[in-house]
Write an enzyme that holds these catalytic residues in place. Structure first.
Site, PDB file in Angstrom:
ATOM      1  N   PRO A 158      20.140 -10.775 -10.512  1.00  0.00           N
ATOM      2  CA  PRO A 158      19.130  -9.789 -10.882  1.00  0.00           C
ATOM      3  C   PRO A 158      19.092  -8.639  -9.872  1.00  0.00           C
ATOM      4  O   PRO A 158      19.462  -8.825  -8.716  1.00  0.00           O
ATOM      5  CB  PRO A 158      17.807 -10.573 -10.830  1.00  0.00           C
ATOM      6  CG  PRO A 158      18.121 -11.949 -10.407  1.00  0.00           C
ATOM      7  CD  PRO A 158      19.564 -12.023 -10.020  1.00  0.00           C
ATOM      8  N   ALA A 212      25.060  -4.464  -2.264  1.00  0.00           N
ATOM      9  CA  ALA A 212      26.363  -4.863  -1.719  1.00  0.00           C
ATOM     10  C   ALA A 212      27.200  -5.569  -2.776  1.00  0.00           C
ATOM     11  O   ALA A 212      28.407  -5.314  -2.900  1.00  0.00           O
ATOM     12  CB  ALA A 212      26.164  -5.771  -0.508  1.00  0.00           C
ATOM     13  N   ALA A 213      26.563  -6.439  -3.559  1.00  0.00           N
ATOM     14  CA  ALA A 213      27.304  -7.156  -4.605  1.00  0.00           C
ATOM     15  C   ALA A 213      27.880  -6.152  -5.598  1.00  0.00           C
ATOM     16  O   ALA A 213      29.030  -6.284  -6.051  1.00  0.00           O
ATOM     17  CB  ALA A 213      26.397  -8.157  -5.313  1.00  0.00           C
ATOM     18  N   GLY A 263      16.592  -7.298  -1.977  1.00  0.00           N
ATOM     19  CA  GLY A 263      16.599  -8.421  -1.031  1.00  0.00           C
ATOM     20  C   GLY A 263      17.671  -9.442  -1.335  1.00  0.00           C
ATOM     21  O   GLY A 263      17.924 -10.332  -0.537  1.00  0.00           O
ATOM     22  N   LEU A 264      18.327  -9.328  -2.481  1.00  0.00           N
ATOM     23  CA  LEU A 264      19.378 -10.286  -2.830  1.00  0.00           C
ATOM     24  C   LEU A 264      20.765  -9.728  -2.574  1.00  0.00           C
ATOM     25  O   LEU A 264      21.755 -10.299  -3.014  1.00  0.00           O
ATOM     26  CB  LEU A 264      19.292 -10.655  -4.319  1.00  0.00           C
ATOM     27  CG  LEU A 264      18.078 -11.445  -4.764  1.00  0.00           C
ATOM     28  CD1 LEU A 264      18.226 -11.868  -6.210  1.00  0.00           C
ATOM     29  CD2 LEU A 264      17.929 -12.664  -3.885  1.00  0.00           C
ATOM     30  N   GLY A 265      20.804  -8.586  -1.915  1.00  0.00           N
ATOM     31  CA  GLY A 265      22.108  -7.978  -1.664  1.00  0.00           C
ATOM     32  C   GLY A 265      22.696  -7.390  -2.927  1.00  0.00           C
ATOM     33  O   GLY A 265      23.921  -7.320  -3.091  1.00  0.00           O
ATOM     34  N   ASP A 312      25.506  -7.971   4.469  1.00  0.00           N
ATOM     35  CA  ASP A 312      25.414  -8.067   3.004  1.00  0.00           C
ATOM     36  C   ASP A 312      26.786  -7.947   2.343  1.00  0.00           C
ATOM     37  O   ASP A 312      27.159  -8.758   1.496  1.00  0.00           O
ATOM     38  CB  ASP A 312      24.530  -6.933   2.447  1.00  0.00           C
ATOM     39  CG  ASP A 312      23.059  -7.227   2.580  1.00  0.00           C
ATOM     40  OD1 ASP A 312      22.710  -8.109   3.383  1.00  0.00           O
ATOM     41  OD2 ASP A 312      22.262  -6.575   1.886  1.00  0.00           O
TER      42      ASP A 312
HETATM   43  O1  PMV Z   1      17.382  -5.817   1.610  1.00  0.00           O
HETATM   44  P1  PMV Z   1      18.828  -6.174   1.633  1.00  0.00           P
HETATM   45  O2  PMV Z   1      19.232  -7.227   0.707  1.00  0.00           O
HETATM   46  O3  PMV Z   1      19.713  -4.967   1.519  1.00  0.00           O
HETATM   47  O4  PMV Z   1      19.121  -6.781   3.126  1.00  0.00           O
HETATM   48  C1  PMV Z   1      19.045  -5.959   4.255  1.00  0.00           C
HETATM   49  C2  PMV Z   1      19.321  -6.734   5.503  1.00  0.00           C
HETATM   50  C3  PMV Z   1      18.978  -5.987   6.789  1.00  0.00           C
HETATM   51  O5  PMV Z   1      19.226  -6.889   7.882  1.00  0.00           O
HETATM   52  C4  PMV Z   1      17.519  -5.591   6.835  1.00  0.00           C
HETATM   53  C5  PMV Z   1      19.818  -4.738   6.968  1.00  0.00           C
HETATM   54  C6  PMV Z   1      21.267  -4.989   7.335  1.00  0.00           C
HETATM   55  O6  PMV Z   1      22.079  -4.082   7.128  1.00  0.00           O
HETATM   56  O7  PMV Z   1      21.597  -6.067   7.858  1.00  0.00           O
END
Ligand code: PMV
Length: 314
Positions: free
Chosen positions: A93, A102-103, A97-99, A144
Site C-alpha cells: 500500500p 523506495a520500493a 513509512g513502508l518505504g 530504504d
Molecule cells: O518514511 P520512510 O519510509 O521513507 O522512512 C524514512 C527513514 C528515515 O530514517 C527517517 C530516513 C532515511 O533516509 O533513513
C-alpha cells in the site's frame, strides 16, 4: 515492455538515527511494488494504481517526477528526450513509512533497465534508487532503497564519508508476525529528516546522548534477533519508540496506535519510518496475537497490514 519490482520494508530499529551514521535494522516485508514501463515518443506519464492512503499519490506527484528524472540521469538516459509510460501497482500500500517511495523507485529502475536492455547489477539498481530517493527524502540514509532492492533482514550503517555503506544480512530462526498500522496521515519524510538534523545541531547536549543510546540499542537488538529472543526484541522496540518521541518525530496518532497495540499484548511497538504520521509497527508473534492487535486497530478506524519480518528473499 520492461517489468520490475521492489520490496516494501519496515524499519525495526534506528530510523532517523541512521541518517547520521548510527546502525539501523530493516526488514523487507512480503509485499512489493511492481512497475511496467513502455517507451513512448511523448512525455513521462505515470499511472499509479497502488492502493493505500488517500492523497498519497497526489501529494507525492512532484517528488515522483523529480525522482524519475534523477533516475534517468543516473542511468545516462536524457530526461528531456525519454518518453515513458509508467504503470505502478502491486500489493504494497502507498502508506507513508513502508518505504513505498523506495520500493517504487527500485521497481521503476528495474523496469526501465529491462525496457532499454540495460543490464544493471542489484548494487547498481540500489545506487540508482538512492539517487531517486533524494527527491523524496532530501538527505536519505539509503536504508530504504537497500531493503527495497535486496530484501531480507538487514543491518545497515551509512558511510558518512562517501564510501560503501555496511549492509549485512541478519539471520533469524524463523519469520515473525508483525502488524503495521497506518495513521492515514501522509508524512513529509524530507521535512522530518531536516527537523531532526536542525534540532540535533541546535541542542547537542540533549541529542548526542540519545544518538549514543540508539547505537547501543541497535547492537543489542541485533543480538536478540539472532538469539530469537522475541520478548527482548519487543522491549527494545519500546525503548526505540521512546527515543523517537524524544527526538520529536512521533505524533499523537502514532502514540495512540503504539499504546493500544501494547494493551492488546504486542511484545513491542514503535513508529516506523519518518514519523510525523505514516506508520507504526508492533511485534505480534503468532497469528492469534497478530489478529487481536490488528482487529483492535481496525476497530479504532485505522488501516492495518498483517505481515512478517525475516521472510527469505524471493
Ligand atoms: O518514511 P520512510 O519510509 O521513507 O522512512 C524514512 C527513514 C528515515 O530514517 C527517517 C530516513 C532515511 O533516509 O533513513
Amino acid at each position: 515492455m520492461g517489468k520490475g519490482s521492489g520490496f516494501g520494508k519496515v524499519i525495526l530499529f534506528g530510523e532517523h538515527f541512521v541518517v547520521h551514521g548510527i546502525p539501523g535494522i530493516v526488514s523487507a516485508i512480503d509485499s512489493t511494488t511492481n512497475s511496467e514501463v513502455k517507451r513512448t515518443d511523448k512525455i513521462i506519464e505515470v499511472h499509479d494504481e497502488r492502493g493505500g492512503s488517500k492523497g498519497y499519490a497526489e501529494e507525492k506527484k512532484f517528488q515522483q517526477l523529480e525522482s524519475i528524472n534523477r533516475m534517468l540521469e543516473k542511468m545516462n538516459l536524457s530526461p528531456e528526450n525519454t518518453g515513458l509510460n509508467i504503470w505502478l501497482g502491486g500489493s504494497l500500500p502507498g502508506f507513508s513509512g513502508l518505504g513505498a517511495s523506495a520500493a517504487s523507485s527500485v521497481a521503476i529502475a528495474r523496469a526501465i533497465a529491462e525496457e532499454f536492455n540495460l543490464s544493471f547489477s542489484d548494487q547498481e539498481i540500489n545506487e540508482i534508487a538512492y539517487e531517486a530517493e533524494k527527491a523524496y527524502a532530501g538527505n536519505p540514509s539509503g536504508i530504504d532503497n537497500t531493503a527495497a532492492t535486496f530484501g531480507g533482514l538487514l543491518w545497515f550503517k551509512k558511510n558518512l564519508v562517501g564510501g560503501p555503506n555496511i549492509i549485512e544480512e541478519i539471520s533469524i530462526k524463523k519469520p515473525v508476525e508483525i502488524i503495521i498500522g497506518s495513521t492515514g496521515i501522509v508524512a513529509n519524510t524530507k521535512a522530518m529528516v531536516k527537523g531532526v538534523a536542525d534540532r540535533k545541531k541546535a541542542n547537542p547536549e540533549q541529542y548526542d546522548p540519545l544518538f549514543e543510546n540508539a547505537e547501543e540499542l541497535a547492537t543489542e537488538a541485533r543480538k536478540s534477533i539472532q538469539q530469537y529472543d522475541l520478548k527482548k526484541i519487543g522491549e527494545l522496540m519500546d525503548i526505540n519508540h521512546r527515543l523517537l518521541r524524544e527526538i520529536n518525530v512521533s505524533c499523537k496518532e502514532l502514540d495512540f496506535l503504539v499504546d493500544i497495540s501494547k494493551e492488546q499484548g504486542a511484545y513491542g511497538a514503535k513508529l516506523t519510518g519518518g514519523g510525523g504520521g505514516g506508520c507504526m509497527t508492533a511485534l505480534t508473534p503468532g497469528k492469534e496475537l497478530q489478529e487481536k492487535v490488528a482487529k483492535k486497530i481496525e476497530k479504532e478506524g485505522f488501516q492495518v497490514l498483517r505481515t512478517k519480518i525475516g521472510v527469505k528473499r524471493i
